[in-house]
Write a protein that holds these residues in place. Sequence first.
Motif, PDB file in Angstrom:
ATOM      1  N   ALA A 182     -42.854 -27.195  -8.088  1.00  0.00           N
ATOM      2  CA  ALA A 182     -43.291 -25.975  -7.411  1.00  0.00           C
ATOM      3  C   ALA A 182     -44.810 -25.894  -7.468  1.00  0.00           C
ATOM      4  CB  ALA A 182     -42.676 -24.747  -8.079  1.00  0.00           C
ATOM      5  N   GLY A 183     -45.428 -25.662  -6.322  1.00  0.00           N
ATOM      6  CA  GLY A 183     -46.876 -25.518  -6.282  1.00  0.00           C
ATOM      7  C   GLY A 183     -47.596 -26.842  -6.414  1.00  0.00           C
ATOM      8  N   SER A 184     -48.922 -26.775  -6.364  1.00  0.00           N
ATOM      9  CA  SER A 184     -49.751 -27.978  -6.423  1.00  0.00           C
ATOM     10  C   SER A 184     -50.939 -27.728  -7.340  1.00  0.00           C
ATOM     11  CB  SER A 184     -50.237 -28.359  -5.020  1.00  0.00           C
ATOM     12  OG  SER A 184     -51.215 -29.373  -5.077  1.00  0.00           O
ATOM     13  N   ALA A 185     -50.977 -28.454  -8.460  1.00  0.00           N
ATOM     14  CA  ALA A 185     -52.146 -28.380  -9.335  1.00  0.00           C
ATOM     15  C   ALA A 185     -53.256 -29.282  -8.820  1.00  0.00           C
ATOM     16  CB  ALA A 185     -51.766 -28.782 -10.756  1.00  0.00           C
ATOM     17  N   LYS A 186     -52.847 -30.414  -8.244  1.00  0.00           N
ATOM     18  CA  LYS A 186     -53.814 -31.386  -7.742  1.00  0.00           C
ATOM     19  C   LYS A 186     -53.111 -32.318  -6.773  1.00  0.00           C
ATOM     20  CE  LYS A 186     -57.957 -33.496  -8.226  1.00  0.00           C
ATOM     21  NZ  LYS A 186     -59.256 -32.851  -7.993  1.00  0.00           N
ATOM     22  N   ARG A 187     -53.791 -32.689  -5.692  1.00  0.00           N
ATOM     23  CA  ARG A 187     -53.248 -33.679  -4.764  1.00  0.00           C
ATOM     24  C   ARG A 187     -54.260 -34.798  -4.584  1.00  0.00           C
ATOM     25  NH1 ARG A 187     -50.525 -30.238   0.257  1.00  0.00           N
ATOM     26  NH2 ARG A 187     -50.112 -28.355  -0.937  1.00  0.00           N
ATOM     27  N   VAL A 188     -53.760 -35.999  -4.408  1.00  0.00           N
ATOM     28  CA  VAL A 188     -54.639 -37.126  -4.088  1.00  0.00           C
ATOM     29  C   VAL A 188     -54.194 -37.712  -2.758  1.00  0.00           C
ATOM     30  CG1 VAL A 188     -55.356 -37.677  -6.436  1.00  0.00           C
ATOM     31  CG2 VAL A 188     -53.233 -38.637  -5.562  1.00  0.00           C
ATOM     32  N   TYR A 189     -55.182 -38.094  -1.949  1.00  0.00           N
ATOM     33  CA  TYR A 189     -54.930 -38.595  -0.598  1.00  0.00           C
ATOM     34  C   TYR A 189     -55.675 -39.910  -0.393  1.00  0.00           C
ATOM     35  CZ  TYR A 189     -54.158 -33.549   0.220  1.00  0.00           C
ATOM     36  OH  TYR A 189     -53.737 -32.233   0.155  1.00  0.00           O
TER      37      TYR A 189
ATOM     38  N   ALA B 237     -46.907 -37.479 -10.499  1.00  0.00           N
ATOM     39  CA  ALA B 237     -47.249 -37.335  -9.080  1.00  0.00           C
ATOM     40  C   ALA B 237     -46.028 -37.660  -8.231  1.00  0.00           C
ATOM     41  CB  ALA B 237     -48.409 -38.254  -8.704  1.00  0.00           C
ATOM     42  N   ILE B 238     -45.747 -36.790  -7.259  1.00  0.00           N
ATOM     43  CA  ILE B 238     -44.606 -36.970  -6.356  1.00  0.00           C
ATOM     44  C   ILE B 238     -45.124 -36.949  -4.925  1.00  0.00           C
ATOM     45  CG2 ILE B 238     -42.333 -36.089  -5.667  1.00  0.00           C
ATOM     46  CD1 ILE B 238     -42.305 -34.487  -8.288  1.00  0.00           C
ATOM     47  N   GLY B 239     -44.641 -37.850  -4.088  1.00  0.00           N
ATOM     48  CA  GLY B 239     -45.090 -37.865  -2.692  1.00  0.00           C
ATOM     49  C   GLY B 239     -44.731 -39.153  -1.996  1.00  0.00           C
ATOM     50  N   GLY B 240     -45.621 -39.605  -1.124  1.00  0.00           N
ATOM     51  CA  GLY B 240     -45.294 -40.806  -0.378  1.00  0.00           C
ATOM     52  C   GLY B 240     -46.403 -41.269   0.535  1.00  0.00           C
ATOM     53  N   PHE B 241     -46.043 -42.237   1.366  1.00  0.00           N
ATOM     54  CA  PHE B 241     -46.978 -42.910   2.259  1.00  0.00           C
ATOM     55  C   PHE B 241     -46.334 -43.056   3.637  1.00  0.00           C
ATOM     56  CE2 PHE B 241     -47.765 -44.157  -2.046  1.00  0.00           C
ATOM     57  CZ  PHE B 241     -49.136 -44.345  -2.169  1.00  0.00           C
TER      58      PHE B 241
ATOM     59  N   ASP C 161     -51.824 -39.696   5.834  1.00  0.00           N
ATOM     60  CA  ASP C 161     -51.315 -41.063   5.693  1.00  0.00           C
ATOM     61  C   ASP C 161     -50.651 -41.261   4.340  1.00  0.00           C
ATOM     62  OD1 ASP C 161     -51.172 -43.933   6.551  1.00  0.00           O
ATOM     63  OD2 ASP C 161     -52.375 -44.163   4.750  1.00  0.00           O
ATOM     64  N   SER C 162     -51.211 -40.663   3.309  1.00  0.00           N
ATOM     65  CA  SER C 162     -50.595 -40.708   1.987  1.00  0.00           C
ATOM     66  C   SER C 162     -50.899 -39.406   1.264  1.00  0.00           C
ATOM     67  CB  SER C 162     -51.111 -41.900   1.174  1.00  0.00           C
ATOM     68  OG  SER C 162     -52.512 -41.800   0.984  1.00  0.00           O
ATOM     69  N   GLN C 163     -49.969 -38.984   0.436  1.00  0.00           N
ATOM     70  CA  GLN C 163     -50.153 -37.738  -0.309  1.00  0.00           C
ATOM     71  C   GLN C 163     -49.301 -37.786  -1.572  1.00  0.00           C
ATOM     72  OE1 GLN C 163     -50.108 -33.616   1.554  1.00  0.00           O
ATOM     73  NE2 GLN C 163     -48.149 -33.552   0.489  1.00  0.00           N
ATOM     74  N   MET C 164     -49.953 -37.725  -2.721  1.00  0.00           N
ATOM     75  CA  MET C 164     -49.260 -37.641  -3.998  1.00  0.00           C
ATOM     76  C   MET C 164     -49.693 -36.342  -4.669  1.00  0.00           C
ATOM     77  SD  MET C 164     -47.372 -40.390  -4.045  1.00  0.00           S
ATOM     78  CE  MET C 164     -46.702 -40.144  -5.691  1.00  0.00           C
ATOM     79  N   THR C 165     -48.718 -35.540  -5.063  1.00  0.00           N
ATOM     80  CA  THR C 165     -48.979 -34.206  -5.596  1.00  0.00           C
ATOM     81  C   THR C 165     -48.555 -34.099  -7.056  1.00  0.00           C
ATOM     82  OG1 THR C 165     -48.634 -33.184  -3.437  1.00  0.00           O
ATOM     83  CG2 THR C 165     -48.436 -31.747  -5.357  1.00  0.00           C
ATOM     84  N   ILE C 166     -49.443 -33.526  -7.882  1.00  0.00           N
ATOM     85  CA  ILE C 166     -49.075 -33.125  -9.237  1.00  0.00           C
ATOM     86  C   ILE C 166     -48.652 -31.669  -9.150  1.00  0.00           C
ATOM     87  CG2 ILE C 166     -49.859 -32.797 -11.613  1.00  0.00           C
ATOM     88  CD1 ILE C 166     -51.997 -34.927 -11.042  1.00  0.00           C
ATOM     89  N   PRO C 167     -47.355 -31.381  -9.307  1.00  0.00           N
ATOM     90  CA  PRO C 167     -46.893 -30.000  -9.150  1.00  0.00           C
ATOM     91  C   PRO C 167     -47.480 -29.078 -10.225  1.00  0.00           C
ATOM     92  CG  PRO C 167     -45.046 -31.552  -9.168  1.00  0.00           C
ATOM     93  CD  PRO C 167     -46.249 -32.298  -9.637  1.00  0.00           C
TER      94      PRO C 167
ATOM     95  N   PRO D  91     -42.741 -45.574   1.893  1.00  0.00           N
ATOM     96  CA  PRO D  91     -42.347 -45.408   0.485  1.00  0.00           C
ATOM     97  C   PRO D  91     -42.480 -43.943   0.051  1.00  0.00           C
ATOM     98  CG  PRO D  91     -44.095 -47.070   0.771  1.00  0.00           C
ATOM     99  CD  PRO D  91     -44.034 -46.270   2.023  1.00  0.00           C
ATOM    100  N   VAL D  92     -41.433 -43.393  -0.535  1.00  0.00           N
ATOM    101  CA  VAL D  92     -41.431 -42.036  -1.069  1.00  0.00           C
ATOM    102  C   VAL D  92     -40.944 -42.092  -2.510  1.00  0.00           C
ATOM    103  CG1 VAL D  92     -40.369 -39.749  -0.915  1.00  0.00           C
ATOM    104  CG2 VAL D  92     -41.099 -40.908   1.150  1.00  0.00           C
ATOM    105  N   GLY D  93     -41.633 -41.387  -3.416  1.00  0.00           N
ATOM    106  CA  GLY D  93     -41.191 -41.427  -4.804  1.00  0.00           C
ATOM    107  C   GLY D  93     -42.142 -40.739  -5.750  1.00  0.00           C
ATOM    108  N   TRP D  94     -42.209 -41.255  -6.970  1.00  0.00           N
ATOM    109  CA  TRP D  94     -42.981 -40.605  -8.029  1.00  0.00           C
ATOM    110  C   TRP D  94     -43.466 -41.635  -9.046  1.00  0.00           C
ATOM    111  CZ3 TRP D  94     -41.582 -40.871 -13.229  1.00  0.00           C
ATOM    112  CH2 TRP D  94     -40.319 -41.429 -13.474  1.00  0.00           C
ATOM    113  N   PHE D  95     -44.480 -41.253  -9.822  1.00  0.00           N
ATOM    114  CA  PHE D  95     -44.892 -42.027 -10.998  1.00  0.00           C
ATOM    115  C   PHE D  95     -45.511 -41.081 -12.009  1.00  0.00           C
ATOM    116  CE2 PHE D  95     -48.075 -42.777  -7.602  1.00  0.00           C
ATOM    117  CZ  PHE D  95     -49.188 -42.124  -8.132  1.00  0.00           C
TER     118      PHE D  95
END
Length: 463
Positions: A69-76, A112-116, A133-139, A402-406
């Motif tokens: 829920a929500g976004s503390a930080k996103r990387v693109y 981080a959860i998201g995809g490409f 094009d890509s977005q990984m989110t730290i909820p 690719p969609v997933g998490w790390f």
Amino acid sequence: MLHIKIPQIEEIVEEAINRAALEKEPQVISYVEQIDTADSIAFLDRAKQISPHRLYWRSADEEFVLAGAGSAKRVYSGDDHRFNEIEAMWTTLQEKAEVYDMYGEKGTGLVAIGGFSFDSLEERAAPWEAFPDSQMTIPMYLLTNKGESSFLTTNLLIFKEDHTQQIIHQIKSDKKQLLHGKRTELNLPERINTLEVQPEEWKRSIQKATEYIKGGQMEKVVLARELRALFKEEVQLAAVIEKLSETQPNSYIFTVESGGSHFIGATPERLAKVDNQQLISTCLAGTAPRGKTDKDDKKLGQALLDDPKNRQEHDFVVQMIREAVEACCFDIEIPEKPVLYPLRNLQHLYTPVTATLEDGYTLLDVVSRLHPTPALGGMPQQKSVDYIRNNETLNRGWYAGPVGWFDGRNNGEFAVAIRSALIQKNKASLFAGCGVVEDSDPEAEYDETGVKLKPMLSVLGGY
């Protein structure tokens, strides 16, 4: 920096505010606590009252679920080196963050959860305008369900202007809503219209591709088509994810939000998983329907195992995965022959790949080498991707990407975003593709994509 001894959340926030003032930049903090067993679907539902940005991941082969829920930080990232760029930003973020986690479970703390997208060179167009094009989110809030255990991670971006008590009050209010609030998304959508996008043009594109392949330009290419659905009211996300979870028990269930749109899916195809340096990848290529009786089912399954076209398609993927994994792993094990992988509506040819990841390599290193596999692009890889970009009748966006998490311990998992749909309020675009080789029949491939659309259609208003 990882802290094992956990101070009170008030102390953590206050220290972060002071550090933000001293270092003149915002601070990321991550705080993990074990909680009573929590329902991930209810969490996803209640999260709507906290933030429009909601995320979900359920593994296909273990009791492991993430709900954000929500976004503390996103990387693109949006260039040709997007996997490396995301990895570099993630490493920097981890080095600067303060993580308070005494449990050390995978999928807790900084996650981080998201995809490409499928193709970083494809021009962004409808219906994918809201997705980068890509977005990984730290909820901001992350529920991790692992077996019978539940953990709640609170991730915050702290500024020097923040006030401790105000933040603590907000956390308590949000947690109460997420864990004990009322559910509101209980109803599946009522579909009022369905439109197949240019079906005859798509069939002609299949015929054109077979002629191109016969000319020796490629061995195989995967072409996808789109189906659009209109609903009576705005789609209730949690209800759809709940139904997908019930009806597709052997699939990865996911949802990623961007700009108010939700990309959802129930995909059977893992791209890569890393757990304590152990790598698992999957070759899933070659498709047949399920039978109405056990006898019919076995007959269809055996026909799939014996079919030269599907076996060839499957072998393309196995060899490509072998080559990619050998570049960064050792102790590689790949069975000689595929077996059947049954789903509710379909069955596939399946070959598991296991290995140990070399030191210095990460999950994203593996993903960058595997994507796109011949099951989603074709052979040779670059020629097929170029062909798709120039000839496919739709804009893929994140479909087949690719969609997933790390997490911060080099654990994670990515699946291939097939059997998927892009939901935009009361509309949805559904996608399905098929592998084209020189003897492919356009009508047969059209029928195959129709079968692949059924699992998603069944929860988006019925067949």
